[in-house]
Design a protein around this motif. Sequence first.
Motif, PDB file in Angstrom:
ATOM      1  N   GLY A   1     -16.255  -0.696  -6.237  1.00  0.00           N
ATOM      2  CA  GLY A   1     -16.384  -0.883  -7.685  1.00  0.00           C
ATOM      3  C   GLY A   1     -15.711  -2.156  -8.142  1.00  0.00           C
ATOM      4  N   GLN A   2     -14.746  -2.018  -9.026  1.00  0.00           N
ATOM      5  CA  GLN A   2     -14.003  -3.157  -9.568  1.00  0.00           C
ATOM      6  C   GLN A   2     -12.696  -3.421  -8.817  1.00  0.00           C
ATOM      7  OE1 GLN A   2     -14.847  -5.244 -12.173  1.00  0.00           O
ATOM      8  NE2 GLN A   2     -16.842  -4.261 -12.191  1.00  0.00           N
ATOM      9  N   ARG A   3     -12.585  -2.883  -7.606  1.00  0.00           N
ATOM     10  CA  ARG A   3     -11.355  -3.068  -6.826  1.00  0.00           C
ATOM     11  C   ARG A   3     -11.648  -3.759  -5.499  1.00  0.00           C
ATOM     12  NH1 ARG A   3      -8.662   2.392  -5.978  1.00  0.00           N
ATOM     13  NH2 ARG A   3      -6.854   1.184  -5.362  1.00  0.00           N
ATOM     14  N   LEU A   4     -10.692  -4.572  -5.095  1.00  0.00           N
ATOM     15  CA  LEU A   4     -10.738  -5.270  -3.815  1.00  0.00           C
ATOM     16  C   LEU A   4      -9.645  -4.689  -2.934  1.00  0.00           C
ATOM     17  CD1 LEU A   4     -11.528  -7.695  -1.957  1.00  0.00           C
ATOM     18  CD2 LEU A   4      -9.786  -9.015  -3.181  1.00  0.00           C
ATOM     19  N   GLY A   5     -10.019  -4.210  -1.763  1.00  0.00           N
ATOM     20  CA  GLY A   5      -9.049  -3.717  -0.792  1.00  0.00           C
ATOM     21  C   GLY A   5      -8.754  -4.799   0.217  1.00  0.00           C
ATOM     22  N   ILE A   6      -7.482  -4.968   0.529  1.00  0.00           N
ATOM     23  CA  ILE A   6      -7.037  -6.009   1.454  1.00  0.00           C
ATOM     24  C   ILE A   6      -6.289  -5.360   2.601  1.00  0.00           C
ATOM     25  CG2 ILE A   6      -5.485  -7.986   1.705  1.00  0.00           C
ATOM     26  CD1 ILE A   6      -5.977  -8.534  -1.296  1.00  0.00           C
ATOM     27  N   GLY A   7      -6.616  -5.774   3.817  1.00  0.00           N
ATOM     28  CA  GLY A   7      -5.912  -5.270   4.984  1.00  0.00           C
ATOM     29  C   GLY A   7      -5.579  -6.397   5.935  1.00  0.00           C
ATOM     30  N   GLY A   8      -4.441  -6.281   6.590  1.00  0.00           N
ATOM     31  CA  GLY A   8      -4.039  -7.279   7.566  1.00  0.00           C
ATOM     32  C   GLY A   8      -3.172  -6.655   8.648  1.00  0.00           C
ATOM     33  N   ILE A   9      -3.311  -7.182   9.860  1.00  0.00           N
ATOM     34  CA  ILE A   9      -2.472  -6.712  10.963  1.00  0.00           C
ATOM     35  C   ILE A   9      -2.068  -7.911  11.809  1.00  0.00           C
ATOM     36  CG2 ILE A   9      -4.540  -6.081  12.292  1.00  0.00           C
ATOM     37  CD1 ILE A   9      -2.729  -3.910  13.653  1.00  0.00           C
TER      38      ILE A   9
ATOM     39  N   VAL B   1       2.946  -5.704  14.849  1.00  0.00           N
ATOM     40  CA  VAL B   1       4.250  -6.187  14.419  1.00  0.00           C
ATOM     41  C   VAL B   1       4.397  -6.006  12.908  1.00  0.00           C
ATOM     42  CG1 VAL B   1       5.796  -8.177  14.402  1.00  0.00           C
ATOM     43  CG2 VAL B   1       4.248  -7.837  16.314  1.00  0.00           C
ATOM     44  N   VAL B   2       3.365  -6.385  12.154  1.00  0.00           N
ATOM     45  CA  VAL B   2       3.321  -6.189  10.707  1.00  0.00           C
ATOM     46  C   VAL B   2       1.927  -5.673  10.362  1.00  0.00           C
ATOM     47  CG1 VAL B   2       3.486  -7.267   8.416  1.00  0.00           C
ATOM     48  CG2 VAL B   2       4.941  -8.088  10.276  1.00  0.00           C
ATOM     49  N   VAL B   3       1.879  -4.603   9.608  1.00  0.00           N
ATOM     50  CA  VAL B   3       0.613  -4.027   9.139  1.00  0.00           C
ATOM     51  C   VAL B   3       0.709  -3.959   7.628  1.00  0.00           C
ATOM     52  CG1 VAL B   3      -0.884  -1.994   9.203  1.00  0.00           C
ATOM     53  CG2 VAL B   3       0.335  -2.706  11.270  1.00  0.00           C
ATOM     54  N   TYR B   4      -0.370  -4.316   6.951  1.00  0.00           N
ATOM     55  CA  TYR B   4      -0.314  -4.503   5.512  1.00  0.00           C
ATOM     56  C   TYR B   4      -1.610  -4.063   4.846  1.00  0.00           C
ATOM     57  CZ  TYR B   4      -1.127  -7.385   1.356  1.00  0.00           C
ATOM     58  OH  TYR B   4      -1.480  -7.831   0.117  1.00  0.00           O
TER      59      TYR B   4
ATOM     60  N   TYR C   1       2.439   1.501  12.347  1.00  0.00           N
ATOM     61  CA  TYR C   1       1.161   1.472  11.645  1.00  0.00           C
ATOM     62  C   TYR C   1       0.788   2.894  11.269  1.00  0.00           C
ATOM     63  CZ  TYR C   1       0.126   2.376  16.524  1.00  0.00           C
ATOM     64  OH  TYR C   1       0.165   2.869  17.794  1.00  0.00           O
ATOM     65  N   PRO C   2      -0.164   3.037  10.363  1.00  0.00           N
ATOM     66  CA  PRO C   2      -0.591   4.392  10.010  1.00  0.00           C
ATOM     67  C   PRO C   2      -1.102   5.108  11.270  1.00  0.00           C
ATOM     68  CG  PRO C   2      -1.495   2.797   8.465  1.00  0.00           C
ATOM     69  CD  PRO C   2      -0.869   2.022   9.588  1.00  0.00           C
ATOM     70  N   PRO C   3      -0.610   6.316  11.556  1.00  0.00           N
ATOM     71  CA  PRO C   3      -0.971   7.026  12.792  1.00  0.00           C
ATOM     72  C   PRO C   3      -2.473   7.186  13.005  1.00  0.00           C
ATOM     73  CG  PRO C   3       0.783   8.180  11.643  1.00  0.00           C
ATOM     74  CD  PRO C   3       0.338   7.061  10.747  1.00  0.00           C
ATOM     75  N   LYS C   4      -3.221   7.226  11.937  1.00  0.00           N
ATOM     76  CA  LYS C   4      -4.666   7.419  12.041  1.00  0.00           C
ATOM     77  C   LYS C   4      -5.345   6.268  12.795  1.00  0.00           C
ATOM     78  CE  LYS C   4      -8.046   7.098   8.340  1.00  0.00           C
ATOM     79  NZ  LYS C   4      -8.370   7.432   6.994  1.00  0.00           N
ATOM     80  N   TYR C   5      -4.679   5.109  12.948  1.00  0.00           N
ATOM     81  CA  TYR C   5      -5.269   3.947  13.621  1.00  0.00           C
ATOM     82  C   TYR C   5      -4.768   3.750  15.039  1.00  0.00           C
ATOM     83  CZ  TYR C   5      -7.024   3.296   9.043  1.00  0.00           C
ATOM     84  OH  TYR C   5      -7.654   3.530   7.858  1.00  0.00           O
ATOM     85  N   GLN C   6      -4.027   4.712  15.549  1.00  0.00           N
ATOM     86  CA  GLN C   6      -3.494   4.621  16.904  1.00  0.00           C
ATOM     87  C   GLN C   6      -4.618   4.444  17.931  1.00  0.00           C
ATOM     88  OE1 GLN C   6      -1.036   7.911  18.044  1.00  0.00           O
ATOM     89  NE2 GLN C   6      -0.475   7.003  19.993  1.00  0.00           N
ATOM     90  N   GLY C   7      -5.700   5.185  17.796  1.00  0.00           N
ATOM     91  CA  GLY C   7      -6.821   5.085  18.729  1.00  0.00           C
ATOM     92  C   GLY C   7      -7.471   3.713  18.698  1.00  0.00           C
ATOM     93  N   ALA C   8      -7.681   3.167  17.507  1.00  0.00           N
ATOM     94  CA  ALA C   8      -8.312   1.843  17.379  1.00  0.00           C
ATOM     95  C   ALA C   8      -7.428   0.764  17.996  1.00  0.00           C
ATOM     96  CB  ALA C   8      -8.583   1.531  15.917  1.00  0.00           C
ATOM     97  N   LEU C   9      -6.134   0.837  17.770  1.00  0.00           N
ATOM     98  CA  LEU C   9      -5.220  -0.140  18.368  1.00  0.00           C
ATOM     99  C   LEU C   9      -5.191   0.001  19.883  1.00  0.00           C
ATOM    100  CD1 LEU C   9      -2.350  -0.046  15.766  1.00  0.00           C
ATOM    101  CD2 LEU C   9      -3.604  -2.070  16.458  1.00  0.00           C
ATOM    102  N   ARG C  10      -5.182   1.236  20.364  1.00  0.00           N
ATOM    103  CA  ARG C  10      -5.186   1.471  21.810  1.00  0.00           C
ATOM    104  C   ARG C  10      -6.460   0.899  22.441  1.00  0.00           C
ATOM    105  NH1 ARG C  10      -3.603   6.484  21.980  1.00  0.00           N
ATOM    106  NH2 ARG C  10      -5.680   7.356  21.712  1.00  0.00           N
ATOM    107  N   ASN C  11      -7.611   1.068  21.765  1.00  0.00           N
ATOM    108  CA  ASN C  11      -8.863   0.505  22.281  1.00  0.00           C
ATOM    109  C   ASN C  11      -8.785  -1.014  22.393  1.00  0.00           C
ATOM    110  OD1 ASN C  11     -10.100   2.972  22.518  1.00  0.00           O
ATOM    111  ND2 ASN C  11     -11.197   2.820  20.576  1.00  0.00           N
TER     112      ASN C  11
END
Length: 188
Positions: free
Chosen positions: A45-53, A62-65, A171-181
Motif C-alpha cells: 500500500g502506502q508503506r515501504l518495507g526495508i530489509g538489510g543483512i 553480523v547486523v540484521v535490520y 537474526y529473527p529465528p524464522k530465517y535460520q533455514g534461509a541463512l543456513r541454505n
Amino acid sequence: MCLVGEFEEANASADGVLQEQHLSSKWKAPAASLYKLNTDAAFQGQRLGIGGILRDEEGAAVVVYCSTENGRVNVAVGEAFAIRASLKTAMAAGFRNFILETDNIRLFHHLKKSFISPCYFGNLVKDILILASSCQSCDFSFGRKSGNFVAHSLAKLSFSFSDYRVWLEEYPPKYQGALRNDIESLVI
C-alpha cells in the motif's frame, strides 16, 4: 530531466560492468576482511518495507535490520532507500569494509558509475555514494533476486513491526533455514 537522463543511460553501452561479475543465483560470500550488505525493499500500500543483512566471509549474520517508511515510491527509489538505511545502520554498528549488493540493475549501474541523475532517485544515489566514500572499502555488486532472499524476507517482515529493528550477531529465528541454505551453498 530525470527521464532524459534515464533514457540516455539506458541507451548507452553498459561498458561491461555486469560482464565482469559472475551472475550467480546463489548468495556469494565476500572476501576475507570484507562484509557483504544485502538489501531489499518491499511494498505494501502506502508503506515501504526495508530489509538489510550484513554478513562476514563465512556467511554469519553480523547486523540484521528492518524498518518501514510511509509513502508510495517506485521500485528504484525503494531500493535506494533500502541501501541508504542499511548502510547507515551497518556503519553505526562500526563496520566500514563493504560490498553493497542490490538486485536492482538500475540502482547498481548508478552506484557503480557514480551517475547522479537530477531527480529524487539521484539524490538518494548521491547520499549512498557520500556514505560509501567515508568507508575504508566499499564496492557495489549486483546479485540476482534469488540470491537476495534473506534481505527480501526481512523487508517483508518489517511490515509486522511498528518501529525500526536491529539484531546484532543474531537474526529473527524464522530465517535460520534461509541463512543456513546460503552458508551451505558456499561449500558446494
